[in-house]
Design a protein around this motif. Structure first.
Motif, PDB file in Angstrom:
ATOM      1  N   SER A 235      17.769   9.645   1.194  1.00 37.42           N
ATOM      2  CA  SER A 235      18.048   8.733   2.303  1.00 37.42           C
ATOM      3  C   SER A 235      16.778   8.495   3.097  1.00 37.42           C
ATOM      4  O   SER A 235      15.834   9.284   3.044  1.00 37.42           O
ATOM      5  CB  SER A 235      19.153   9.278   3.208  1.00 37.42           C
ATOM      6  N   LEU A 236      16.783   7.379   3.866  1.00 36.71           N
ATOM      7  CA  LEU A 236      15.600   7.004   4.627  1.00 36.71           C
ATOM      8  C   LEU A 236      16.032   6.157   5.819  1.00 36.71           C
ATOM      9  O   LEU A 236      16.878   5.274   5.676  1.00 36.71           O
ATOM     10  CB  LEU A 236      14.667   6.192   3.734  1.00 36.71           C
ATOM     11  N   ILE A 237      15.486   6.447   7.004  1.00 39.54           N
ATOM     12  CA  ILE A 237      15.694   5.629   8.193  1.00 39.54           C
ATOM     13  C   ILE A 237      14.370   5.538   8.937  1.00 39.54           C
ATOM     14  O   ILE A 237      13.446   6.314   8.684  1.00 39.54           O
ATOM     15  CB  ILE A 237      16.800   6.180   9.125  1.00 39.54           C
ATOM     16  N   THR A 238      14.258   4.584   9.865  1.00 43.50           N
ATOM     17  CA  THR A 238      13.061   4.450  10.689  1.00 43.50           C
ATOM     18  C   THR A 238      13.470   4.426  12.157  1.00 43.50           C
ATOM     19  O   THR A 238      14.596   4.049  12.489  1.00 43.50           O
ATOM     20  CB  THR A 238      12.275   3.168  10.370  1.00 43.50           C
ATOM     21  N   ASP A 239      12.544   4.821  13.021  1.00 38.28           N
ATOM     22  CA  ASP A 239      12.810   4.729  14.454  1.00 38.28           C
ATOM     23  C   ASP A 239      12.141   3.489  15.019  1.00 38.28           C
ATOM     24  O   ASP A 239      11.471   2.738  14.296  1.00 38.28           O
ATOM     25  CB  ASP A 239      12.398   6.011  15.190  1.00 38.28           C
ATOM     26  N   ILE A 240      12.286   3.276  16.299  1.00 45.32           N
ATOM     27  CA  ILE A 240      11.766   2.066  16.946  1.00 45.32           C
ATOM     28  C   ILE A 240      10.243   2.000  16.911  1.00 45.32           C
ATOM     29  O   ILE A 240       9.655   0.940  16.956  1.00 45.32           O
ATOM     30  CB  ILE A 240      12.306   1.961  18.390  1.00 45.32           C
ATOM     31  N   SER A 241       9.581   3.157  16.772  1.00 47.25           N
ATOM     32  CA  SER A 241       8.114   3.201  16.713  1.00 47.25           C
ATOM     33  C   SER A 241       7.581   2.984  15.302  1.00 47.25           C
ATOM     34  O   SER A 241       6.369   2.932  15.111  1.00 47.25           O
ATOM     35  CB  SER A 241       7.601   4.544  17.222  1.00 47.25           C
TER      36      SER A 241
ATOM     37  N   SER B 197       4.061   6.641  11.701  1.00 46.13           N
ATOM     38  CA  SER B 197       3.611   5.275  11.461  1.00 46.13           C
ATOM     39  C   SER B 197       2.105   5.121  11.656  1.00 46.13           C
ATOM     40  O   SER B 197       1.504   4.217  11.103  1.00 46.13           O
ATOM     41  CB  SER B 197       4.351   4.293  12.381  1.00 46.13           C
ATOM     42  N   THR B 198       1.506   6.008  12.423  1.00 47.17           N
ATOM     43  CA  THR B 198       0.069   5.918  12.684  1.00 47.17           C
ATOM     44  C   THR B 198      -0.760   6.397  11.504  1.00 47.17           C
ATOM     45  O   THR B 198      -1.959   6.196  11.468  1.00 47.17           O
ATOM     46  CB  THR B 198      -0.300   6.760  13.914  1.00 47.17           C
ATOM     47  N   LYS B 199      -0.115   7.052  10.552  1.00 44.09           N
ATOM     48  CA  LYS B 199      -0.773   7.592   9.355  1.00 44.09           C
ATOM     49  C   LYS B 199      -1.872   8.599   9.719  1.00 44.09           C
ATOM     50  O   LYS B 199      -2.729   8.931   8.929  1.00 44.09           O
ATOM     51  CB  LYS B 199      -1.341   6.453   8.493  1.00 44.09           C
TER      52      LYS B 199
ATOM     53  N   SER C 119       0.852  -1.183   0.000  1.00 36.07           N
ATOM     54  CA  SER C 119       0.000   0.000   0.000  1.00 36.07           C
ATOM     55  C   SER C 119       0.892   1.239   0.000  1.00 36.07           C
ATOM     56  O   SER C 119       2.013   1.203   0.516  1.00 36.07           O
ATOM     57  CB  SER C 119      -0.925   0.014   1.216  1.00 36.07           C
ATOM     58  N   VAL C 120       0.411   2.291  -0.566  1.00 38.90           N
ATOM     59  CA  VAL C 120       1.173   3.529  -0.663  1.00 38.90           C
ATOM     60  C   VAL C 120       1.037   4.276   0.656  1.00 38.90           C
ATOM     61  O   VAL C 120      -0.063   4.584   1.100  1.00 38.90           O
ATOM     62  CB  VAL C 120       0.670   4.401  -1.840  1.00 38.90           C
ATOM     63  N   LEU C 121       2.173   4.553   1.286  1.00 40.01           N
ATOM     64  CA  LEU C 121       2.169   5.307   2.538  1.00 40.01           C
ATOM     65  C   LEU C 121       2.222   6.803   2.292  1.00 40.01           C
ATOM     66  O   LEU C 121       1.615   7.581   3.024  1.00 40.01           O
ATOM     67  CB  LEU C 121       3.369   4.915   3.404  1.00 40.01           C
TER      68      LEU C 121
END
Length: 169
Positions: free
Chosen positions: A13-19, A35-37, A2-4
């Protein structure tokens, strides 16, 4: 799939956190996608940064910037304040910066693995003559490797001693 999020510029560049929040950068800035959109992306900071790592509390990001093709500086991005602070000054060939907890970080400068506290400018040399490195989750043991070599170097910060272990296949 699905498209976010749809973004009109190239993402560098792209990174994510623990949440699960996503932080990405393009040629003009750094953005956060929750992440909750519940919200669309928001711009956190202006400027061209190459995001490298994020603290466990998701408050700070280590980044590289390339203003010109020959420039390479490390930056600390404070997400709450929406500000950045230069951690290194040219000349230098910095790469692979990673947090060690929330107050210090490791990185390669040319072919040497170094440590530094965020609040200090002094560095600690750990290993040299490396192409890259990994570390354990607790950042206590470091694995260095050298291109065109059949060995891996193991080292700890406490002893600053290195042993070469030949790979056996």
């Amino acid at each position: 799939f699905s498209v976010l999020h749809m973004h009109s510029k190239e993402i560098v560049s792209l990174i994510t956190d623990i949440s699960g929040n996503i932080y990405f950068s393009d040629e003009d800035g750094v953005y956060r996608l929750y992440s909750t959109k519940s919200r669309d992306s928001e711009k956190v900071l202006d400027g061209r940064y190459f995001l490298q790592d994020i603290t466990s509390d998701s408050g700070k990001i280590l980044a590289l910037s390339h203003e010109r093709s020959s420039d390479n500086n490390m930056w600390l991005i404070d997400l709450a304040a929406g500000q950045s602070e230069k951690l290194s000054f040219l000349p230098g060939d910095y790469r692979e910066p990673r947090f060690r907890g929330d107050n210090s970080f490791s990185y390669l400068e040319k072919d040497s693995l170094k440590f530094r506290e965020l609040s200090a400018s002094q560095t600690v040399d750990v290993l040299s003559d490396l192409s890259g490195y990994w570390s354990t989750p607790e950042h206590q043991i470091f694995f260095g490797y050298k291109k065109d070599s059949e060995g891996i170097v193991f080292a700890t910060l406490q002893s600053k001693m290195a042993r070469d272990f030949e790979l056996s296949l």
